[in-house]
Design a protein around this motif. Structure first.
Motif, PDB file in Angstrom:
ATOM      1  N   MET A   1       0.838  -1.165   0.000  1.00  0.00           N
ATOM      2  CA  MET A   1       0.000   0.000   0.000  1.00  0.00           C
ATOM      3  C   MET A   1       0.887   1.233   0.000  1.00  0.00           C
ATOM      4  O   MET A   1       1.975   1.240   0.556  1.00  0.00           O
ATOM      5  N   ARG A   2       0.361   2.272  -0.622  1.00  0.00           N
ATOM      6  CA  ARG A   2       1.026   3.576  -0.633  1.00  0.00           C
ATOM      7  C   ARG A   2       0.128   4.555   0.108  1.00  0.00           C
ATOM      8  O   ARG A   2      -1.097   4.461   0.032  1.00  0.00           O
ATOM      9  N   VAL A   3       0.740   5.502   0.808  1.00  0.00           N
ATOM     10  CA  VAL A   3      -0.007   6.577   1.464  1.00  0.00           C
ATOM     11  C   VAL A   3       0.581   7.884   0.952  1.00  0.00           C
ATOM     12  O   VAL A   3       1.775   8.142   1.109  1.00  0.00           O
ATOM     13  N   LEU A   4      -0.271   8.688   0.308  1.00  0.00           N
ATOM     14  CA  LEU A   4       0.183   9.932  -0.312  1.00  0.00           C
ATOM     15  C   LEU A   4      -0.539  11.127   0.290  1.00  0.00           C
ATOM     16  O   LEU A   4      -1.748  11.078   0.539  1.00  0.00           O
ATOM     17  N   ASN A   5       0.196  12.202   0.503  1.00  0.00           N
ATOM     18  CA  ASN A   5      -0.333  13.412   1.108  1.00  0.00           C
ATOM     19  C   ASN A   5      -0.840  14.362   0.026  1.00  0.00           C
ATOM     20  O   ASN A   5      -0.116  14.698  -0.899  1.00  0.00           O
ATOM     21  N   THR A  81      -3.947   2.550  -2.642  1.00  0.00           N
ATOM     22  CA  THR A  81      -3.322   3.841  -2.385  1.00  0.00           C
ATOM     23  C   THR A  81      -4.285   4.673  -1.543  1.00  0.00           C
ATOM     24  O   THR A  81      -5.428   4.865  -1.933  1.00  0.00           O
ATOM     25  N   VAL A  82      -3.807   5.135  -0.395  1.00  0.00           N
ATOM     26  CA  VAL A  82      -4.596   6.021   0.449  1.00  0.00           C
ATOM     27  C   VAL A  82      -4.081   7.433   0.197  1.00  0.00           C
ATOM     28  O   VAL A  82      -2.883   7.704   0.349  1.00  0.00           O
ATOM     29  N   ILE A  83      -4.984   8.318  -0.219  1.00  0.00           N
ATOM     30  CA  ILE A  83      -4.617   9.717  -0.437  1.00  0.00           C
ATOM     31  C   ILE A  83      -5.256  10.518   0.695  1.00  0.00           C
ATOM     32  O   ILE A  83      -6.482  10.536   0.831  1.00  0.00           O
ATOM     33  N   VAL A  84      -4.397  11.112   1.528  1.00  0.00           N
ATOM     34  CA  VAL A  84      -4.875  11.840   2.699  1.00  0.00           C
ATOM     35  C   VAL A  84      -4.953  13.330   2.396  1.00  0.00           C
ATOM     36  O   VAL A  84      -4.098  13.883   1.717  1.00  0.00           O
ATOM     37  N   THR A  85      -6.027  13.954   2.885  1.00  0.00           N
ATOM     38  CA  THR A  85      -6.277  15.353   2.571  1.00  0.00           C
ATOM     39  C   THR A  85      -6.374  16.245   3.806  1.00  0.00           C
ATOM     40  O   THR A  85      -6.435  17.452   3.681  1.00  0.00           O
ATOM     41  N   GLY A  86      -6.446  15.645   4.964  1.00  0.00           N
ATOM     42  CA  GLY A  86      -6.692  16.427   6.174  1.00  0.00           C
ATOM     43  C   GLY A  86      -8.167  16.575   6.436  1.00  0.00           C
ATOM     44  O   GLY A  86      -8.580  17.112   7.450  1.00  0.00           O
ATOM     45  N   ASN A  87      -9.006  16.070   5.529  1.00  0.00           N
ATOM     46  CA  ASN A  87     -10.468  16.112   5.681  1.00  0.00           C
ATOM     47  C   ASN A  87     -11.016  14.719   5.850  1.00  0.00           C
ATOM     48  O   ASN A  87     -10.572  13.791   5.260  1.00  0.00           O
TER      49      ASN A  87
END
Length: 87
Positions: A1-5, A81-87
């Motif tokens: 898994m990838r985690v992207l900001n 892939t988890v794309i994190v947004t702060g929301n």
């Protein structure tokens, strides 16, 4: 898994990756998402066996949604892939 900001919050991908690793998930990469702004943190899954189920489990754990990777996303790596947004 990838985690992207995909936010202006420095270290958010690393923090989220740490949470997922602590929960037993294998995070192979963290970094910044170079694409357009994503409205909310989402777990995206590919076409490999088990991707959808893994993304749904991760989404339930983080309180987010899971969606299939689309061509417009610009993210074609295998797996989740988890794309994190702060929301």
């Amino acid at each position: 898994m990838r985690v992207l900001n995909n936010s202006m919050i420095a270290g958010l991908a690393g923090k989220t990756a740490g949470q997922l690793t602590d929960a037993g998930w294998n995070v192979v990469e963290t970094g910044n998402y170079p694409g357009a702004n994503i409205a909310k943190t989402t777990a995206y899954y590919g076409n490999s066996p088990g991707d959808k189920e893994a993304a749904q489990a991760i989404a339930a754990q983080l309180g987010i949604t899971a969606e299939a990777k689309s061509t417009g996303l610009g993210e074609s790596s295998p797996g989740v892939t988890v794309i994190v947004t702060g929301n």
